[in-house]
Write a protein that holds these residues in place. Structure first.
Motif, mmCIF file in Angstrom:
data_model
loop_
_atom_site.group_PDB
_atom_site.id
_atom_site.type_symbol
_atom_site.label_atom_id
_atom_site.label_comp_id
_atom_site.label_asym_id
_atom_site.label_seq_id
_atom_site.Cartn_x
_atom_site.Cartn_y
_atom_site.Cartn_z
ATOM 1 N N GLY A 337 0.798 -1.217 0.000
ATOM 2 C CA GLY A 337 0.000 0.000 0.000
ATOM 3 C C GLY A 337 0.828 1.263 0.000
ATOM 4 O O GLY A 337 0.309 2.351 -0.272
ATOM 5 N N ALA A 338 2.139 1.136 0.280
ATOM 6 C CA ALA A 338 3.009 2.309 0.254
ATOM 7 C C ALA A 338 3.091 2.891 -1.145
ATOM 8 O O ALA A 338 3.046 4.117 -1.322
ATOM 9 N N CYS A 339 3.225 2.035 -2.147
ATOM 10 C CA CYS A 339 3.268 2.495 -3.540
ATOM 11 C C CYS A 339 1.864 2.559 -4.141
ATOM 12 O O CYS A 339 1.504 3.533 -4.801
ATOM 13 N N HIS A 340 1.086 1.505 -3.914
ATOM 14 C CA HIS A 340 -0.274 1.457 -4.467
ATOM 15 C C HIS A 340 -1.219 2.141 -3.471
ATOM 16 O O HIS A 340 -2.139 1.523 -2.917
ATOM 17 N N ASP A 341 -0.995 3.433 -3.277
ATOM 18 C CA ASP A 341 -1.717 4.113 -2.199
ATOM 19 C C ASP A 341 -3.115 4.569 -2.592
ATOM 20 O O ASP A 341 -3.809 5.203 -1.795
ATOM 21 N N ASP A 342 -3.536 4.236 -3.821
ATOM 22 C CA ASP A 342 -4.920 4.511 -4.207
ATOM 23 C C ASP A 342 -5.851 3.371 -3.817
ATOM 24 O O ASP A 342 -7.068 3.463 -3.986
ATOM 25 N N VAL A 343 -5.281 2.276 -3.285
ATOM 26 C CA VAL A 343 -6.076 1.119 -2.872
ATOM 27 C C VAL A 343 -6.420 1.234 -1.389
ATOM 28 O O VAL A 343 -5.569 1.584 -0.567
ATOM 29 N N TYR A 344 -7.675 0.951 -1.047
ATOM 30 C CA TYR A 344 -8.043 0.892 0.366
ATOM 31 C C TYR A 344 -8.426 -0.546 0.715
ATOM 32 O O TYR A 344 -9.015 -1.270 -0.085
ATOM 33 N N PHE A 345 -8.058 -0.954 1.920
ATOM 34 C CA PHE A 345 -8.235 -2.339 2.347
ATOM 35 C C PHE A 345 -9.421 -2.518 3.288
ATOM 36 O O PHE A 345 -9.794 -3.641 3.616
ATOM 37 N N GLY A 346 -9.989 -1.422 3.764
ATOM 38 C CA GLY A 346 -11.143 -1.499 4.648
ATOM 39 C C GLY A 346 -12.445 -1.537 3.879
ATOM 40 O O GLY A 346 -12.484 -1.771 2.661
ATOM 41 N N THR A 347 -13.527 -1.269 4.592
ATOM 42 C CA THR A 347 -14.844 -1.285 3.953
ATOM 43 C C THR A 347 -15.112 -0.034 3.130
ATOM 44 O O THR A 347 -15.987 -0.025 2.264
ATOM 45 N N ALA A 348 -14.353 1.037 3.414
ATOM 46 C CA ALA A 348 -14.545 2.298 2.694
ATOM 47 C C ALA A 348 -13.224 3.059 2.685
ATOM 48 O O ALA A 348 -12.337 2.802 3.507
ATOM 49 N N PRO A 349 -13.060 4.000 1.762
ATOM 50 C CA PRO A 349 -11.823 4.791 1.736
ATOM 51 C C PRO A 349 -11.664 5.616 3.003
ATOM 52 O O PRO A 349 -12.649 5.964 3.661
ATOM 53 N N ASP A 350 -10.427 5.929 3.325
ATOM 54 C CA ASP A 350 -10.130 6.842 4.433
ATOM 55 C C ASP A 350 -10.477 8.258 3.961
ATOM 56 O O ASP A 350 -9.917 8.740 2.978
ATOM 57 N N PRO A 351 -11.405 8.939 4.622
ATOM 58 C CA PRO A 351 -11.804 10.275 4.151
ATOM 59 C C PRO A 351 -10.666 11.291 4.159
ATOM 60 O O PRO A 351 -10.755 12.319 3.475
ATOM 61 N N THR A 352 -9.599 11.023 4.927
ATOM 62 C CA THR A 352 -8.455 11.941 4.926
ATOM 63 C C THR A 352 -7.489 11.636 3.780
ATOM 64 O O THR A 352 -6.495 12.339 3.618
ATOM 65 N N ARG A 353 -7.811 10.579 3.007
ATOM 66 C CA ARG A 353 -6.982 10.205 1.861
ATOM 67 C C ARG A 353 -7.867 10.149 0.607
ATOM 68 O O ARG A 353 -8.284 9.075 0.177
#
Length: 766
Positions: A337-353
């Motif tokens: 996720g450091a490089c592929h930082d457009d991917v989110y692993f939770g149920t929803a994106p982090d609103p601060t990202r």
């Protein structure tokens, strides 16, 4: 009195004053001004401190670590001669200790520092040191360079080592600082006095007495130093084994969002950008910052998918480490996720990202325990497999290795003749079987994927290709795919130069063979990849015997950082001897710059044209611009194919810019050999203003050779004044005829081999 010696010494003394002004601030890595207002020097200097200051290398060896309360470190410090170094004080050293927390699925886990502090609302790994806000224990010299350090912190007592608030990592997970004697521990030492050589040490142990079986040794310091010369951070910290004891999940910077400084995340993110890729977050307009430091413009000078450049577990590999293959055997959300930082692993994106726009294709992940099921090496044959997705650099190299360019002969090179070149392309992996360049898919692909060209330039004393009828010093260029005809031997081809060798030419010409066969690595059966095949050249005498050009740079040194130095759309690859044929003293970028009705109108840098002479261009590119991390007063901008604007002012050389030996071979950077009298030895001045005709260099305005090279880094006004004064003899605006007849550069008097200001000495080349 010997008048000659007296005169030379006078010149040296006068030049010393001018040079001190010209090179102000250019002492290179580690140079510092003497403090002002410190009063007289002490009459007695500690012989231990004097020996430390005189050392060129310090080696710290941790002999033993015992933990029965506050840890005790037994260590020895020696210099380059293995002599014990006494005289180190508490202010010179910093100490740390961390434990290695177990990971998932056999992963060696992550380090957690025992020594921490609150900083700006976050927790950050720290050290014991002599400074306000820090603790320091007891340092006792034992003689002969041996010391004992007893930590101030009792890591075995939770009450004596409280977790600083908020006692979480960047994601809010609670930190665990309790003492676990059955785990691998690491004690580290940093030599922190900038007056002494940089040094650090690390020692792994299991306090319970068991053998060390769990390790986390992924990136070797020598690997980093391949590009960075000596990777130094936070003033004097060196060594990746030291770095990771603070740079782990327990250290972070508070913000919205919080920013981890975990090594596996931070280093990937810093290095991800290159000319063809950038962090998705950066592309979306969110800079990558740690505190106030913005790393968004850092450029990794090769394919970012080349994971083995930094970590490799292959036995026998030059940079192999025990866990060097973790990148493909132990994938994690944090590293990937450091490089592929457009991917989110939770149920929803982090609103601060806001750049998190892609849900993880494998569903919701709360930890990295299941990453190996889909992504570990060998699990799948498609891009889900890390080994497949990140193997493109190696696969492209392997595909390119099936091609070899061969210049078999160069005939009819006498003045007035049109040279005839015989060549072939063979497969060195198949007994050098020849390719049919008229039929093979690699040479008939559409869309520019296939290219094969020959160039003819002259002369090897210094290229300029006068009389080629091509503009701005360019060589004769022949498209071999369209112009070649079958030769007398099977698999060979010939081309005839459309331009005759000038009737007045003497010396040696050079033929280069360059291009890129098409490959189908990206998509099987679709030949769209431009394979970077090594460019080759062959010299041929026009008159007399073949005279080789001077050798200055070893491309193997370029490839330490660039992996494969391939430019101009993969047309020219890994051969400096070909670069210099086009990038010669007559050449500028004028034909790519803005113009109106054939008249140059000026570029974004305010210049009508810029020299692309190799000896000045490469220095100028790598020197960057002061204020942006570089050295030059103003960085250079070059116009390329199709009028592309290439501003190199942001370039930050990752190593020691003043260490000429990083790129040069032998003493080629010194004022020696042909450079004692460059113009007399045929080295041409570098064009900065082309004459009335783009195909006639006789009225080009040039900078004399030595001044051109030196000013390509030292471009400030004072340095220029020094170079063109009556003692130095440089000239910043003259035709080649004037340079030949009336300009004599006297740089060797002061800067020659062994002289007072020898280039090797003032640049600190080891």
């Amino acid at each position: 009195m010997n008048k000659t010696r007296s005169s030379t010494r006078w010149i040296e003394l006068v030049a010393a004053s001018l040079l001190a002004l010209a090179l102000a601030g250019c002492g290179g890595s580690g140079s510092e001004a003497a403090p002002s207002g410190t009063g007289p020097l002490p009459s007695v200097i500690d012989p231990g401190a004097a020996a430390l200051a005189a050392s060129t290398t310090l080696n710290i060896t941790i002999n033993r670590v015992t933990i029965g309360g506050p840890p005790v470190v037994d260590f020895t410090v020696t210099n380059e001669n293995r002599a014990g170094m006494t005289g180190l004080t508490a202010a010179d050293l910093r100490f740390n200790i961390a434990k290695l927390l177990p990971g998932l699925n056999g992963d060696p886990g992550t380090w957690q520092n025992y020594i921490n502090r609150s900083q700006g609302g976050a927790v950050q790994g720290s050290q014991e040191r002599v400074a306000s806000g820090y603790r320091f224990g007891t340092l006792a010299g034992q003689g002969s360079g041996r010391y004992l350090y007893t930590f101030a912190t009792d890591i075995t007592d939770p009450a004596a080592n409280l977790c600083p608030p908020p006692c979480t990592d960047a994601a809010g997970k609670a930190l665990d600082l309790h003492y676990e004697p059955g785990l691998t521990h690491r004690a580290t030492i940093q030599q922190a006095n900038s007056a002494y050589p940089h040094a650090s040490a690390a020692y792994d142990l299991v306090p319970s007495g068991a053998a060390v079986t769990m390790q986390r040794d992924i990136v070797a310091t020598d690997t980093c130093n391949g590009c960075h010369a000596e990777l130094t951070a936070h003033g004097t910290r060196v060594g990746t084994a030291l770095c990771v004891t603070c740079h782990n999940p327990g250290s972070w910077v508070a913000g919205a969002p919080n920013t981890t400084v975990d090594f596996r995340v931070m280093i990937h993110r810093i290095h991800y950008n290159n000319s063809g890729a950038a962090l998705p977050s950066v592309t979306a307009g969110v800079p990558y910052k740690i505190g106030n430091t913005d790393f968004s413009s850092v450029v990794f000078t090769q394919d970012v998918r080349n994971c083995t450049r930094c970590h490799d577990g292959t036995p026998g590999a030059s940079n192999a480490t025990p866990q060097g293959d973790n990148w493909k055997t132990q994938p994690s959300m944090e590293a990937c996720g450091a490089c592929h930082d457009d991917v989110y692993f939770g149920t929803a994106p982090d609103p601060t990202r806001p750049y998190q726009t892609k849900a993880h294709s494998g569903g919701v992940m709360t930890d990295s325990s299941e990453c190996v099921l889909c992504h570990a090496n060998g699990k799948f044959s498609d891009s889900k497999d890390i080994g497949v997705a990140h193997s493109f650099p190696a696969r492209l190299k392997a595909a390119a290795a099936r091609f070899k360019f061969n210049i078999l002969s160069v005939a009819a090179t006498a003045p007035g003749n049109n040279p005839v070149v015989t060549f072939s392309v063979t497969d060195p992996t198949n007994g050098d079987a020849p390719y049919d360049i008229k039929a093979a898919a690699a040479f008939t692909a559409s869309g520019g994927a296939s290219a094969l060209n020959l160039k003819i330039g002259w002369t090897t004393v210094d290229f300029g290709s006068d009389g080629s009828t091509l503009p701005y010093g360019q060589p004769v260029s022949i498209n071999a795919l369209t112009s070649a005809v079958p030769g007398s031997a099977a698999g060979t081809y010939t081309v005839t130069s459309p331009v005759a060798v000038p009737a007045s030419l003497t010396g040696t010409l050079r033929v280069t063979m360059e291009g890129h066969p098409a490959g189908d690595v990206t998509t099987a059966g679709s030949f769209t990849d431009r394979l970077a095949v090594k460019t080759v050249f062959k010299d041929a005498a026009v008159t007399g015997s073949v005279l080789a050009r001077r050798s200055v740079v070893d491309v193997a040194k370029c490839d330490v950082c660039h992996d494969v130095l391939s430019l101009h759309g993969n047309n020219r690859t890994n051969e400096i001897g070909a670069c210099t044929v086009c990038h010669n003293p007559n050449a500028t970028d004028a034909d790519q710059r803005p113009s109106s009705a054939g008249v140059l109108t000026g570029g974004v840098d305010g210049k009508l044209e810029e020299s692309i002479d190799f000896k000045t261009m490469i220095h100028g590119i790598h020197a960057g611009q002061a204020g942006k991390g570089g050295f030059r007063t103003k960085g250079i901008t070059l116009y390329g194919f199709g009028g592309s604007v290439n501003d190199f002012s942001d370039v930050v050389f990752p190593g020691k810019l003043n260490d000429c030996a990083t790129c040069h071979i032998g003493n080629s950077y010194q004022v020696a050999g042909n450079w004692l009298a460059p113009t007399a030895n045929g080295i041409l001045g570098s064009t900065f203003s082309s004459g009335a005709s783009s195909t006639d260099s006789s009225d080009n305005l040039r900078i004399s050779p030595t001044a051109a090279v030196c000013s390509s880094c030292h471009d400030n006004a004072v340095a220029r004044l020094h170079m063109q004064d009556s003692l130095s003899g440089g000239n910043f605006s003259a035709t080649q005829t004037t340079l030949n007849s009336s300009v004599v550069e006297n740089c060797s008097f002061c800067h020659g081999d062994g002289r007072l200001f020898d280039v090797k000495l003032v640049h600190g080349v080891k």
